[in-house]
Write an enzyme that holds these catalytic residues in place. Structure first.
Site, short mmCIF file in Angstrom:
data_model
loop_
_atom_site.label_atom_id
_atom_site.label_comp_id
_atom_site.label_asym_id
_atom_site.label_seq_id
_atom_site.Cartn_x
_atom_site.Cartn_y
_atom_site.Cartn_z
N HIS A 1 0.65 -1.28 0.09
CA HIS A 1 0.02 0.12 0.16
C HIS A 1 0.64 1.22 -0.01
CE1 HIS A 1 -3.32 -2.66 0.96
NE2 HIS A 1 -4.12 -1.86 0.65
N GLY A 2 1.94 1.14 0.26
CA GLY A 2 2.82 2.42 0.70
C GLY A 2 4.36 2.23 1.05
#
Length: 497
Positions: A332-333
């Site tokens: 996700h990041g």
């Protein structure tokens, strides 16, 4: 170009829809090519600079796919080496663009602590959608190696990767879900029923984004940004801020997914379902079967199972669950907050499976147990959302302190965070409507179940006409209401992933 923009709603999509079916009447292959080019234009609208990377990824992976497919004269060992090379290329590109600066920043902290000169950062922009189209193509390559891919058309492959409803923020597609549809001639013939239902589903998704997600996001931003700036949120403020973000991310992402499903259905293509009322879940295992279903399926099939799944004993199973969610969080990041979020959900799943194995042992839970299980699951999900939303651990810790009541709980918490009193009622109304939709209504993608089937009203022309007019009018009113809220730039949260 956003789905929730005038340019998309009133220019781009009408042209694509009409052009696709007009060309499809004459040549289905040309219509597929037209849709692929229209999808590339949609992506290029975001970033022309990122176009070469996307096109290069498509060409390279198509070449790999052709050579990974079992064929006479191709040894398994040779194909396996080629698969490893293909995965290294894809994951290497993703790592450079998404994680290089994260890695260098952490190395630099260590170098600075040791008194050494830090290394310069790369200063490269993250191409939008790179995580989604990379994962989509990795699944394609693995399936080619396993001999599951039979469609070889480059045009259909390019359309499969670039298809604009999913390209920017998913869902993560599987070739078996899409490429047979692109090869089916009936896809290129307009179906009034599909177009009507697709527009209705799209309108519901648009309303989710503009009427619920964005207002909830305004309050969530006040709380999290305030904590980032050093303000101490109170018990009252912190919990409502986290609840606001809990609703924002659901309605933002499920709204995008509904819009994608609706747009695709208008074009005669069925996208996979990505949400199935996840906040109704009574345990965290069920939550991950309902939330971001396409990513959960990908992580299960291409990470958890290859790690060994549950085939190597309970201890290894728990470790595999934890590692899968840890890497899912990192997907996700590039930040420690996402890693911690993944670790939290990994721990939740381990506890849930351990509970099922040692305590519940497949006994059906009673009504009270289901309610308590839902409440515990919902609270655990909210707690994890704090680190997912926070821009750093100092912000997350400030929010957690507020949730524990360490900063008090005065009734003036809304004013402390800058929310004017006249907006308080609007916030609570929107919050209650959002909770009602999450917990009481079926997903918008099941809209066809709400619409009376023609056979069920056969012989009742008045009933059929009345239901059709009512549904059409309701959809039009909802669409107009949502469009009236169009204004400034309001991207979807998952664009950043």
């Amino acid at each position: 170009m956003l789905f929730n923009s005038h340019a998309f709603l009133f220019v781009y999509f009408p042209i694509v829809l009409l052009g696709f079916f007009w060309i499809g009447k004459r040549n289905v292959r040309a219509a597929a090519g037209f849709l692929a080019l229209a999808s590339l234009f949609f992506y290029g609208w975001w970033s022309v600079k990122a176009m070469p990377l996307l096109l290069g990824s498509i060409c390279v992976n198509y070449w790999f796919g052709l050579r990974l497919t079992p064929a006479p004269g191709r040894e398994d060992a040779q194909r396996k080496r080629l698969l490893i090379a293909a995965l290294v290329v894809n994951l290497g590109v993703l790592a450079i663009f998404k994680y290089a600066n994260f890695f260098l920043s952490n190395v630099n902290e260590g170098l600075a602590a040791a008194g050494f000169t830090p290394m310069p950062l790369l200063h490269i922009a993250l191409p939008i959608g790179i995580s989604f189209y990379t994962f989509t193509q990795i699944a394609f390559l693995v399936d080619c190696w396993q001999g599951k891919v039979h469609e070889r058309s480059f045009v259909h492959y390019a359309l499969f990767v670039t298809y604009f409803p999913h390209l920017i923020a998913g869902p993560v597609l599987h070739h078996a879900q899409m490429m047979p549809q692109f090869a089916n001639p009936s896809t290129y013939k307009p179906d009034p029923n599909k177009i009507a239902v697709g527009l209705a589903i799209f309108s519901f998704g648009l309303a989710k984004k503009l009427l619920i997600a964005d207002p909830m996001g305004q309050y969530a931003d006040l709380v999290f940004n305030g904590a980032h700036q050093g303000l101490a949120p109170t018990l009252y403020t912190a919990w409502f801020g986290v609840l606001a973000y809990t609703l924002q991310i659901y309605f933002d992402f499920s709204g995008y997914s509904d819009m994608a499903v609706g747009l695709s259905l208008c074009l005669g293509v069925q996208l996979p379902i990505n949400f199935r009322s996840p906040y109704k879940s009574t345990n965290i295992i069920e939550f991950w079967r309902r939330w971001h279903i396409s990513l959960s399926t990908f992580l299960r099939d291409y990470l958890y199972v290859p790690l060994g799944g549950n085939r190597k004993g309970p201890a290894r199973r728990y470790l595999n669950l934890f590692l899968t969610m840890l890497l899912g969080g990192l997907w996700h990041g590039a930040a420690w907050t996402f890693v911690i979020w993944g670790a939290l959900h990994g721990a939740y799943l381990m506890v849930n499976h351990l509970w099922n194995a040692k305590v519940r042992r497949n006994a059906a839970p009673g009504r009270v147990a289901k309610v308590l299980g839902w409440l515990l699951t919902f609270v655990c999900v909210m707690i994890a959302w704090v680190v997912f939303r926070a821009d750093g651990m100092h912000t997350a810790i400030a929010i957690y302190k507020g949730m524990l009541g360490l900063n008090g709980a005065p009734p003036t918490a809304f004013n402390e965070m800058g929310l004017m009193p006249y907006r308080k009622n609007d916030f609570f109304k929107t919050m209650l409507v959002g909770l009602f939709i999450c917990l009481a209504l079926p997903p918008a993608i099941t809209l066809e179940r709400w619409v009376p089937h023609p056979q069920s009203v056969a012989g009742h022309r008045v009933m059929a006409a009345t239901s059709t007019v009512f549904i059409a009018a309701s959809t039009l009113v909802l669409f107009a209401w949502a469009v009236s809220k169009l204004g400034g730039y309001s991207p979807f949260l998952y664009f950043q992933f």
